[in-house]
Design an enzyme around this catalytic site. Structure first.
Site, PDB file in Angstrom:
ATOM      1  N   LYS A   1       0.840  -1.199   0.000  1.00 54.19           N
ATOM      2  CA  LYS A   1       0.000   0.000   0.000  1.00 54.19           C
ATOM      3  C   LYS A   1       0.873   1.246   0.000  1.00 54.19           C
ATOM      4  CE  LYS A   1      -4.122  -2.054   1.875  1.00 54.19           C
ATOM      5  NZ  LYS A   1      -5.033  -2.275   2.992  1.00 54.19           N
ATOM      6  N   ASN A   2       2.172   1.054  -0.164  1.00 49.15           N
ATOM      7  CA  ASN A   2       3.118   2.171  -0.169  1.00 49.15           C
ATOM      8  C   ASN A   2       3.241   2.696  -1.604  1.00 49.15           C
ATOM      9  OD1 ASN A   2       5.645   3.529  -0.513  1.00 49.15           O
ATOM     10  ND2 ASN A   2       6.328   2.723   1.461  1.00 49.15           N
TER      11      ASN A   2
ATOM     12  N   GLY B   1       5.103   4.951  -2.882  1.00 49.08           N
ATOM     13  CA  GLY B   1       6.487   5.118  -3.342  1.00 49.08           C
ATOM     14  C   GLY B   1       7.031   3.824  -3.915  1.00 49.08           C
ATOM     15  N   LYS B   2       6.810   2.725  -3.197  1.00 44.49           N
ATOM     16  CA  LYS B   2       7.245   1.422  -3.712  1.00 44.49           C
ATOM     17  C   LYS B   2       6.510   1.089  -5.010  1.00 44.49           C
ATOM     18  CE  LYS B   2       7.831  -1.154   0.645  1.00 44.49           C
ATOM     19  NZ  LYS B   2       7.287  -2.285   1.399  1.00 44.49           N
TER      20      LYS B   2
ATOM     21  N   GLU C   1      -0.472  -8.161   9.039  1.00 45.72           N
ATOM     22  CA  GLU C   1       0.383  -7.790  10.177  1.00 45.72           C
ATOM     23  C   GLU C   1       1.804  -8.263   9.947  1.00 45.72           C
ATOM     24  OE1 GLU C   1      -0.111  -7.588  14.573  1.00 45.72           O
ATOM     25  OE2 GLU C   1      -1.925  -8.699  13.973  1.00 45.72           O
TER      26      GLU C   1
ATOM     27  N   ASP D   1       9.363  -6.307   1.535  1.00 50.13           N
ATOM     28  CA  ASP D   1       9.566  -5.768   2.880  1.00 50.13           C
ATOM     29  C   ASP D   1      10.953  -5.164   2.913  1.00 50.13           C
ATOM     30  OD1 ASP D   1       8.021  -5.525   5.438  1.00 50.13           O
ATOM     31  OD2 ASP D   1       9.982  -6.130   6.192  1.00 50.13           O
TER      32      ASP D   1
ATOM     33  N   GLY E   1      10.214   7.818   1.984  1.00 49.37           N
ATOM     34  CA  GLY E   1      10.805   7.285   3.213  1.00 49.37           C
ATOM     35  C   GLY E   1      12.008   8.083   3.685  1.00 49.37           C
TER      36      GLY E   1
ATOM     37  N   ASP F   1      14.819   8.508   2.042  1.00 45.77           N
ATOM     38  CA  ASP F   1      15.693   8.912   0.927  1.00 45.77           C
ATOM     39  C   ASP F   1      16.377  10.273   1.125  1.00 45.77           C
ATOM     40  OD1 ASP F   1      15.536   6.605  -0.576  1.00 45.77           O
ATOM     41  OD2 ASP F   1      13.838   7.282  -1.772  1.00 45.77           O
TER      42      ASP F   1
HETATM   43  O1  LIG Z   1      14.102   6.152   1.900  1.00 41.74           O
HETATM   44  C1  LIG Z   1      13.676   5.050   1.632  1.00 41.74           C
HETATM   45  N1  LIG Z   1      13.874   4.564   0.386  1.00 41.74           N
HETATM   46  C2  LIG Z   1      13.517   3.343   0.013  1.00 41.74           C
HETATM   47  O2  LIG Z   1      13.714   2.940  -1.144  1.00 41.74           O
HETATM   48  C3  LIG Z   1      12.882   2.561   1.018  1.00 41.74           C
HETATM   49  N2  LIG Z   1      12.420   1.325   1.015  1.00 41.74           N
HETATM   50  C4  LIG Z   1      11.917   1.132   2.232  1.00 41.74           C
HETATM   51  N3  LIG Z   1      12.062   2.220   3.007  1.00 41.74           N
HETATM   52  C5  LIG Z   1      11.627   2.435   4.394  1.00 41.74           C
HETATM   53  O3  LIG Z   1      11.212   1.227   4.928  1.00 41.74           O
HETATM   54  C6  LIG Z   1       9.796   1.193   5.104  1.00 41.74           C
HETATM   55  C7  LIG Z   1       9.295  -0.068   4.524  1.00 41.74           C
HETATM   56  O4  LIG Z   1       8.447  -0.758   5.412  1.00 41.74           O
HETATM   57  P1  LIG Z   1       7.530  -1.890   4.793  1.00 41.74           P
HETATM   58  O5  LIG Z   1       8.386  -2.750   3.906  1.00 41.74           O
HETATM   59  O6  LIG Z   1       6.729  -2.528   5.817  1.00 41.74           O
HETATM   60  O7  LIG Z   1       6.601  -1.048   3.800  1.00 41.74           O
HETATM   61  P2  LIG Z   1       5.322  -0.182   4.069  1.00 41.74           P
HETATM   62  O8  LIG Z   1       4.701  -0.529   5.398  1.00 41.74           O
HETATM   63  O9  LIG Z   1       5.645   1.249   3.827  1.00 41.74           O
HETATM   64  O10 LIG Z   1       4.362  -0.687   2.888  1.00 41.74           O
HETATM   65  P3  LIG Z   1       3.819  -2.195   2.629  1.00 41.74           P
HETATM   66  O11 LIG Z   1       4.564  -2.690   1.433  1.00 41.74           O
HETATM   67  O12 LIG Z   1       4.110  -3.009   3.848  1.00 41.74           O
HETATM   68  O13 LIG Z   1       2.358  -2.039   2.351  1.00 41.74           O
HETATM   69  C8  LIG Z   1       9.268   2.357   4.277  1.00 41.74           C
HETATM   70  O14 LIG Z   1       8.036   2.839   4.767  1.00 41.74           O
HETATM   71  C9  LIG Z   1      10.403   3.345   4.417  1.00 41.74           C
HETATM   72  O15 LIG Z   1      10.319   3.990   5.660  1.00 41.74           O
HETATM   73  C10 LIG Z   1      12.661   3.110   2.276  1.00 41.74           C
HETATM   74  N4  LIG Z   1      13.043   4.342   2.582  1.00 41.74           N
HETATM   75 MG   LIG Z   2       4.534  -2.468   5.938  1.00 38.97          MG
END
Ligand SMILES: O=c1[nH]c(=O)c2ncn([C@@H]3O[C@H](COP(=O)(O)OP(=O)(O)OP(=O)(O)O)[C@@H](O)[C@H]3O)c2[nH]1
Ligand SMILES: [Mg+2]
EC number: 3.6.1.66
Length: 204
Positions: free
Chosen positions: A9-10, A12-13, A41, A70, A154, A156
């Protein structure tokens, strides 16, 4: 295959995966396109465990091939934190600016040479009736003393790559996608892609 679901749900990803898969002519859907799929979860203690949990739960629900990511940031001076807690480092409601503020506060007074860190990405591919495949990759850098740049997401703006003289948020999307932990993990998946997607897992 024309379409793949990324169990995230991110936004950016999702944006980065869309660009990375566009090269293969594959359209990316994320959970932002499937709002009824409940949150999974993240109870694992490693990136790989959490990626597997997310991929398998969403695959089970949608009965289609799914990739989950993740990822997070490990800072050496903080014993590897925020690690698997990166998304919610500063509190339950995700907030990138507050996460960065907390990180910079914790590193207050730590000299540049000791601010080493790495982004970590675990990708899990779940296909109905198949064992889940997991790949992992990292990207090394330093935590800057102040945020710089508007790109990415995030952490970055504070992830500094000395060889480029820029933070990850000062990169263009193409530059980030050439060197990021996510791009490297996807490249590893690419090597196994035809095998992973063969026969039963194929969606048209
Ligand atoms: O500056 C960043 N550049 C990146 O390229 C990057 N990749 C991951 N992150 C950080 O790590 C968390 C992932 O946590 P996470 O894998 O649980 O994802 P999320 O909870 O945001 O989304 P979901 O995929 O779980 O739905 C993110 O929110 C970011 O804070 C990044 N930060
Ligand atoms: Mg997550």
């Amino acid at each position: 295959m024309k379409e793949i679901i990324i169990a995230t749900k991110n936004a950016g990803k999702a944006r980065e995966f869309a660009a990375l898969f566009a090269k293969r002519g594959i359209e990316v859907k994320s959970l932002l396109d499937f709002p009824d799929v409940p949150d999974v979860e993240e109870t694992g203690s490693t990136f790989a465990e959490n990626a597997k949990l997310k991929a398998e739960a969403v695959c089970q629900r949608l009965q289609r091939p799914v990739i989950a990511d993740d990822s997070g940031l490990a800072v050496d001076a903080l014993g590897g934190r925020p690690g698997v807690h990166s998304a919610r480092y500063a509190g339950e409601d995700k907030n990138d600016a507050r996460n960065i503020a907390k990180l910079l506060h914790e590193l207050d007074g730590v000299p540049m040479e000791k601010r080493t860190a790495r982004f970590h990405c675990a990708l899990a591919v779940a296909i109905p009736g198949r064992p889940t495949v997991i790949v992992e990759a990292t990207c090394d850098g330093y935590i800057a003393e102040a945020p710089r740049g508007e790109g990415g997401f995030g952490y970055d703006p504070v992830f500094y790559l000395p060889e480029r003289g820029k933070t990850m948020a000062e990169f263009s999307p193409e530059e980030k996608n050439a060197i990021s932990h996510r791009a490297k993990a996807l490249a590893k998946l690419n090597e196994q892609w035809d095998e992973i997607m063969a026969e039963k897992g194929r969606t048209e």
